[in-house]
Design a protein around this motif. Structure first.
Motif, PDB file in Angstrom:
ATOM      1  N   GLU A 167       0.823  -1.209   0.000  1.00  0.00           N
ATOM      2  CA  GLU A 167       0.000   0.000   0.000  1.00  0.00           C
ATOM      3  C   GLU A 167       0.856   1.258   0.000  1.00  0.00           C
ATOM      4  OE1 GLU A 167      -3.190   0.290  -0.269  1.00  0.00           O
ATOM      5  OE2 GLU A 167      -3.587  -1.854  -0.296  1.00  0.00           O
ATOM      6  N   ARG A 168       2.046   1.143   0.559  1.00  0.00           N
ATOM      7  CA  ARG A 168       2.883   2.336   0.680  1.00  0.00           C
ATOM      8  C   ARG A 168       3.981   2.409  -0.380  1.00  0.00           C
ATOM      9  NH1 ARG A 168       5.599   1.912   5.775  1.00  0.00           N
ATOM     10  NH2 ARG A 168       5.126  -0.289   5.738  1.00  0.00           N
ATOM     11  N   VAL A 169       4.055   1.365  -1.204  1.00  0.00           N
ATOM     12  CA  VAL A 169       5.120   1.340  -2.205  1.00  0.00           C
ATOM     13  C   VAL A 169       4.686   2.065  -3.469  1.00  0.00           C
ATOM     14  CG1 VAL A 169       6.723  -0.114  -3.497  1.00  0.00           C
ATOM     15  CG2 VAL A 169       5.905  -0.835  -1.261  1.00  0.00           C
ATOM     16  N   THR A 170       4.588   3.368  -3.327  1.00  0.00           N
ATOM     17  CA  THR A 170       4.240   4.190  -4.482  1.00  0.00           C
ATOM     18  C   THR A 170       5.140   5.416  -4.514  1.00  0.00           C
ATOM     19  OG1 THR A 170       2.538   5.311  -3.202  1.00  0.00           O
ATOM     20  CG2 THR A 170       1.827   3.461  -4.564  1.00  0.00           C
ATOM     21  N   CYS A 171       5.322   5.961  -5.691  1.00  0.00           N
ATOM     22  CA  CYS A 171       6.187   7.120  -5.861  1.00  0.00           C
ATOM     23  C   CYS A 171       5.546   8.363  -5.231  1.00  0.00           C
ATOM     24  CB  CYS A 171       6.428   7.357  -7.352  1.00  0.00           C
ATOM     25  SG  CYS A 171       7.476   8.780  -7.681  1.00  0.00           S
ATOM     26  N   ALA A 172       6.335   9.060  -4.425  1.00  0.00           N
ATOM     27  CA  ALA A 172       5.816  10.261  -3.773  1.00  0.00           C
ATOM     28  C   ALA A 172       5.644  11.403  -4.767  1.00  0.00           C
ATOM     29  CB  ALA A 172       6.764  10.690  -2.653  1.00  0.00           C
ATOM     30  N   GLU A 173       6.281  11.279  -5.914  1.00  0.00           N
ATOM     31  CA  GLU A 173       6.220  12.345  -6.915  1.00  0.00           C
ATOM     32  C   GLU A 173       5.017  12.207  -7.835  1.00  0.00           C
ATOM     33  OE1 GLU A 173       8.128  14.949  -7.024  1.00  0.00           O
ATOM     34  OE2 GLU A 173       9.305  14.296  -5.305  1.00  0.00           O
ATOM     35  N   CYS A 174       4.774  10.982  -8.303  1.00  0.00           N
ATOM     36  CA  CYS A 174       3.711  10.803  -9.291  1.00  0.00           C
ATOM     37  C   CYS A 174       2.720   9.704  -8.918  1.00  0.00           C
ATOM     38  CB  CYS A 174       4.319  10.534 -10.665  1.00  0.00           C
ATOM     39  SG  CYS A 174       5.363   9.080 -10.731  1.00  0.00           S
ATOM     40  N   GLY A 175       2.969   8.993  -7.814  1.00  0.00           N
ATOM     41  CA  GLY A 175       2.005   8.021  -7.331  1.00  0.00           C
ATOM     42  C   GLY A 175       2.027   6.685  -8.044  1.00  0.00           C
ATOM     43  N   LYS A 176       3.004   6.470  -8.929  1.00  0.00           N
ATOM     44  CA  LYS A 176       3.104   5.201  -9.627  1.00  0.00           C
ATOM     45  C   LYS A 176       3.644   4.115  -8.705  1.00  0.00           C
ATOM     46  CE  LYS A 176       1.883   6.613 -13.731  1.00  0.00           C
ATOM     47  NZ  LYS A 176       0.747   6.031 -14.487  1.00  0.00           N
ATOM     48  N   ALA A 177       3.246   2.874  -8.959  1.00  0.00           N
ATOM     49  CA  ALA A 177       3.797   1.757  -8.202  1.00  0.00           C
ATOM     50  C   ALA A 177       5.279   1.614  -8.527  1.00  0.00           C
ATOM     51  CB  ALA A 177       3.068   0.471  -8.557  1.00  0.00           C
ATOM     52  N   LEU A 178       6.088   1.396  -7.487  1.00  0.00           N
ATOM     53  CA  LEU A 178       7.529   1.339  -7.688  1.00  0.00           C
ATOM     54  C   LEU A 178       8.004  -0.074  -7.971  1.00  0.00           C
ATOM     55  CD1 LEU A 178       8.718   3.642  -4.784  1.00  0.00           C
ATOM     56  CD2 LEU A 178       8.236   4.253  -7.155  1.00  0.00           C
ATOM     57  N   LYS A 179       9.031  -0.167  -8.794  1.00  0.00           N
ATOM     58  CA  LYS A 179       9.692  -1.444  -9.001  1.00  0.00           C
ATOM     59  C   LYS A 179      10.712  -1.635  -7.883  1.00  0.00           C
ATOM     60  CE  LYS A 179       9.224  -1.571 -14.007  1.00  0.00           C
ATOM     61  NZ  LYS A 179       9.955  -1.668 -15.290  1.00  0.00           N
ATOM     62  N   THR A 180      10.997  -2.892  -7.575  1.00  0.00           N
ATOM     63  CA  THR A 180      11.940  -3.177  -6.508  1.00  0.00           C
ATOM     64  C   THR A 180      13.226  -3.770  -7.067  1.00  0.00           C
ATOM     65  OG1 THR A 180      10.143  -3.630  -4.991  1.00  0.00           O
ATOM     66  CG2 THR A 180      12.298  -4.460  -4.377  1.00  0.00           C
ATOM     67  N   LYS A 181      14.338  -3.225  -6.602  1.00  0.00           N
ATOM     68  CA  LYS A 181      15.628  -3.774  -6.996  1.00  0.00           C
ATOM     69  C   LYS A 181      16.428  -4.086  -5.737  1.00  0.00           C
ATOM     70  CE  LYS A 181      18.887  -1.055  -8.500  1.00  0.00           C
ATOM     71  NZ  LYS A 181      19.662  -0.161  -9.391  1.00  0.00           N
TER      72      LYS A 181
END
Ligand SMILES: [Zn+2]
Length: 56
Positions: A19-33
């Motif tokens: 639920e919290r793994v989203t970009c603070a800038e644009c709200g897109k779901a983030l990829k994990t590396k």
């Protein structure tokens, strides 16, 4: 979007975390590396390229 969500599941993130793994800038779901040399999980926004680091 489906491929992103699958990648997040492969990263062993539970729903509460997701639920919290989203970009603070644009709200897109983030990829994990995951960096094998550190305990830090690096999340990358596929939209704006912003990187976020999170301690596991
Ligand atoms: Zn972004």
């Amino acid at each position: 979007m489906k491929s992103v969500r699958k990648a997040l599941r492969d990263g062993e993130l539970d729903k509460d975390t997701y639920e919290r793994v989203t970009c603070a800038e644009c709200g897109k779901a983030l990829k994990t590396k995951n960096d094998p040399d550190t305990i830090t999980t690096i999340r990358i926004c596929p939209d704006c390229g912003e990187e976020w680091k999170e301690l596991r």
